[in-house]
Scaffold this active site. Structure first.
Site, PDB file in Angstrom:
ATOM      1  N   VAL A   1     -18.997  -0.301  -3.390  1.00  0.00           N
ATOM      2  CA  VAL A   1     -18.646  -1.149  -2.248  1.00  0.00           C
ATOM      3  C   VAL A   1     -18.487  -0.259  -1.023  1.00  0.00           C
ATOM      4  O   VAL A   1     -17.910   0.835  -1.104  1.00  0.00           O
ATOM      5  CB  VAL A   1     -17.339  -1.931  -2.508  1.00  0.00           C
ATOM      6  CG1 VAL A   1     -17.039  -2.872  -1.346  1.00  0.00           C
ATOM      7  CG2 VAL A   1     -17.429  -2.711  -3.820  1.00  0.00           C
TER       8      VAL A   1
ATOM      9  N   ASN B   1      -5.310  -4.424  -7.036  1.00  0.00           N
ATOM     10  CA  ASN B   1      -6.529  -3.919  -6.407  1.00  0.00           C
ATOM     11  C   ASN B   1      -6.517  -2.425  -6.109  1.00  0.00           C
ATOM     12  O   ASN B   1      -7.576  -1.823  -5.931  1.00  0.00           O
ATOM     13  CB  ASN B   1      -6.759  -4.709  -5.107  1.00  0.00           C
ATOM     14  CG  ASN B   1      -7.779  -4.064  -4.203  1.00  0.00           C
ATOM     15  OD1 ASN B   1      -8.979  -4.182  -4.406  1.00  0.00           O
ATOM     16  ND2 ASN B   1      -7.301  -3.354  -3.180  1.00  0.00           N
TER      17      ASN B   1
ATOM     18  N   ASP C   1       4.353   2.659  -3.924  1.00  0.00           N
ATOM     19  CA  ASP C   1       3.416   3.352  -4.805  1.00  0.00           C
ATOM     20  C   ASP C   1       3.286   2.530  -6.084  1.00  0.00           C
ATOM     21  O   ASP C   1       4.285   2.260  -6.757  1.00  0.00           O
ATOM     22  CB  ASP C   1       3.959   4.751  -5.111  1.00  0.00           C
ATOM     23  CG  ASP C   1       2.978   5.642  -5.860  1.00  0.00           C
ATOM     24  OD1 ASP C   1       2.076   5.114  -6.539  1.00  0.00           O
ATOM     25  OD2 ASP C   1       3.138   6.876  -5.773  1.00  0.00           O
ATOM     26  N   VAL C   2       2.066   2.126  -6.440  1.00  0.00           N
ATOM     27  CA  VAL C   2       1.887   1.304  -7.636  1.00  0.00           C
ATOM     28  C   VAL C   2       2.301   2.039  -8.906  1.00  0.00           C
ATOM     29  O   VAL C   2       2.527   1.408  -9.940  1.00  0.00           O
ATOM     30  CB  VAL C   2       0.427   0.801  -7.770  1.00  0.00           C
ATOM     31  CG1 VAL C   2       0.071  -0.138  -6.638  1.00  0.00           C
ATOM     32  CG2 VAL C   2      -0.557   1.959  -7.869  1.00  0.00           C
TER      33      VAL C   2
ATOM     34  N   ASP D   1       0.845  -1.194   0.000  1.00  0.00           N
ATOM     35  CA  ASP D   1       0.000   0.000   0.000  1.00  0.00           C
ATOM     36  C   ASP D   1       0.881   1.244   0.000  1.00  0.00           C
ATOM     37  O   ASP D   1       1.996   1.226   0.526  1.00  0.00           O
ATOM     38  CB  ASP D   1      -0.914   0.012   1.223  1.00  0.00           C
ATOM     39  CG  ASP D   1      -2.181   0.835   0.999  1.00  0.00           C
ATOM     40  OD1 ASP D   1      -3.243   0.237   0.754  1.00  0.00           O
ATOM     41  OD2 ASP D   1      -2.105   2.083   1.070  1.00  0.00           O
TER      42      ASP D   1
ATOM     43  N   LYS E   1     -10.623   1.828 -15.765  1.00  0.00           N
ATOM     44  CA  LYS E   1     -11.386   0.607 -15.521  1.00  0.00           C
ATOM     45  C   LYS E   1     -11.744  -0.112 -16.815  1.00  0.00           C
ATOM     46  O   LYS E   1     -11.927  -1.332 -16.828  1.00  0.00           O
ATOM     47  CB  LYS E   1     -12.643   0.929 -14.707  1.00  0.00           C
ATOM     48  CG  LYS E   1     -12.356   1.470 -13.307  1.00  0.00           C
ATOM     49  CD  LYS E   1     -11.482   0.534 -12.493  1.00  0.00           C
ATOM     50  CE  LYS E   1     -11.347   0.995 -11.042  1.00  0.00           C
ATOM     51  NZ  LYS E   1     -10.486   0.107 -10.241  1.00  0.00           N
TER      52      LYS E   1
ATOM     53  N   THR F   1     -16.670   0.855   1.328  1.00  0.00           N
ATOM     54  CA  THR F   1     -15.303   1.031   1.806  1.00  0.00           C
ATOM     55  C   THR F   1     -15.063   2.520   2.032  1.00  0.00           C
ATOM     56  O   THR F   1     -15.869   3.356   1.608  1.00  0.00           O
ATOM     57  CB  THR F   1     -14.290   0.514   0.771  1.00  0.00           C
ATOM     58  OG1 THR F   1     -14.320   1.381  -0.377  1.00  0.00           O
ATOM     59  CG2 THR F   1     -14.603  -0.916   0.345  1.00  0.00           C
TER      60      THR F   1
ATOM     61  N   TYR G   1     -10.872   7.547 -14.066  1.00  0.00           N
ATOM     62  CA  TYR G   1     -11.372   6.315 -13.446  1.00  0.00           C
ATOM     63  C   TYR G   1     -12.030   5.446 -14.511  1.00  0.00           C
ATOM     64  O   TYR G   1     -11.762   4.245 -14.624  1.00  0.00           O
ATOM     65  CB  TYR G   1     -12.372   6.683 -12.346  1.00  0.00           C
ATOM     66  CG  TYR G   1     -12.935   5.517 -11.573  1.00  0.00           C
ATOM     67  CD1 TYR G   1     -12.346   5.116 -10.373  1.00  0.00           C
ATOM     68  CD2 TYR G   1     -14.057   4.831 -12.009  1.00  0.00           C
ATOM     69  CE1 TYR G   1     -12.860   4.059  -9.647  1.00  0.00           C
ATOM     70  CE2 TYR G   1     -14.582   3.766 -11.298  1.00  0.00           C
ATOM     71  CZ  TYR G   1     -13.985   3.390 -10.114  1.00  0.00           C
ATOM     72  OH  TYR G   1     -14.495   2.321  -9.402  1.00  0.00           O
TER      73      TYR G   1
ATOM     74  N   SER H   1     -14.398  -2.400 -12.335  1.00  0.00           N
ATOM     75  CA  SER H   1     -15.604  -1.763 -11.800  1.00  0.00           C
ATOM     76  C   SER H   1     -16.727  -1.973 -12.810  1.00  0.00           C
ATOM     77  O   SER H   1     -16.481  -2.273 -13.985  1.00  0.00           O
ATOM     78  CB  SER H   1     -15.337  -0.265 -11.615  1.00  0.00           C
ATOM     79  OG  SER H   1     -16.521   0.484 -11.464  1.00  0.00           O
TER      80      SER H   1
END
Length: 280
Positions: A211, A105, A78-79, A40, A182, A213, A178, A161
């Site tokens: 979701v 994810n 960091d991805v 993360d 996706k 979260t 986004y 998504s």
């Protein structure tokens, strides 16, 4: 805690694991017998208005995995940084000696207005695509060679998504990013499924609707999207099932099946977990 053994001996590399869906996946797969590498950023991205996960959140994921009887290696990375993810992948092999399952994810959600400046739109677009498309490419790119070298096959699952199947725009750069990311990861999934199939590495995506979260359930998101002219900025598609919002466990259950031997003949699919939202 009793482990059911379905994934005994497996090692799972998860991005965005400090909380939310990633934490749920980590705990669920640990319960099934796997050991976890929990990756993360554990820091804030300046374009995101709600609070992102912290190092303390990542530590809590470690404790929850260990409570299930699994080992957990936390890594702050960091991805968007392929070298950092490569180091994490090599650290995985050094620690556990293998890598069997990869869950790409990590995700973010922007909150802004349609009249945002060009500079803001471009910046938010870049962060969204950076985390959720470049980040997915980076995650897969640094892990699949290690899986090929090991010769054990494996499973890669990308979190997309419903937006990646049906589309979602509100005129802002962040949501455009986004939406593009996706959709873009579906191309990566299908391409890598064909490329890696000969190595018995399966590649699939999951497509959840909203979701519960911290990415969705936060005061900033609620205040913006449920007030005044912003109330319909992101339209809510009708559900076929009486489920208004998913729990992380709903997605984890789908992933637990996808990465298991029960799905050994399943690759290249886009699996909706959406109460029927994307049903034609």
């Amino acid at each position: 805690m009793s482990r059911d053994g379905r994934l005994a001996g497996k090692v799972v590399y998860i991005t965005g694991a400090a909380r939310g869906q990633g934490r749920s996946h980590a705990v669920t797969l640990a319960r099934a017998g796997a050991d976890i590498v929990a990756i993360d950023l554990a820091a804030q991205i300046d374009s995101i208005k709600y609070k992102l996960a912290s190092k303390e959140d990542l530590d809590e994921t470690v404790a929850l995995v260990e409570a299930e009887g699994g080992r957990c290696l936390p890594i702050v990375a960091d991805v968007r940084d392929i070298d950092a993810l490569d180091r994490a992948a090599k650290q995985t092999i050094a620690e556990f000696g293998r890598l069997d399952i990869v869950l790409a994810n990590a995700g973010i959600m922007h909150i802004s207005t349609a009249d945002e400046s060009l500079e803001t739109a471009s910046h938010n677009w870049g962060d969204a695509v950076g985390v959720m498309l470049t980040g997915v490419f980076n995650t897969i790119r640094v892990t699949y060679p290690l899986m090929i070298e090991a010769g054990n096959g494996g499973s890669i699952v990308v979190t997309s998504s419903t937006a990646g199947l049906s589309g979602m725009l509100d005129g802002t750069g962040g949501i455009a990013g986004y939406n593009a990311a996706k959709h873009g990861v579906v191309g990566l999934v299908r391409g890598y499924a064909k490329y890696l199939g000969k190595h018995s590495i399966r590649v699939n995506s999951v497509h959840p609707m909203g979701v519960a979260t911290p990415m969705v359930i936060n005061s900033e998101f609620e205040e913006f999207y449920n007030s005044g002219e912003n109330a319909t900025v992101v339209s809510i598609s009708p559900r076929l099932l009486p489920i208004n919002i998913l729990q992380s466990q709903d997605v984890s259950n789908a992933i637990a099946w996808l990465v298991s031997d029960d799905a050994r003949a399943v690759t290249g699919i886009t699996l909706p977990v959406d109460a029927g939202v994307t049903t034609p």
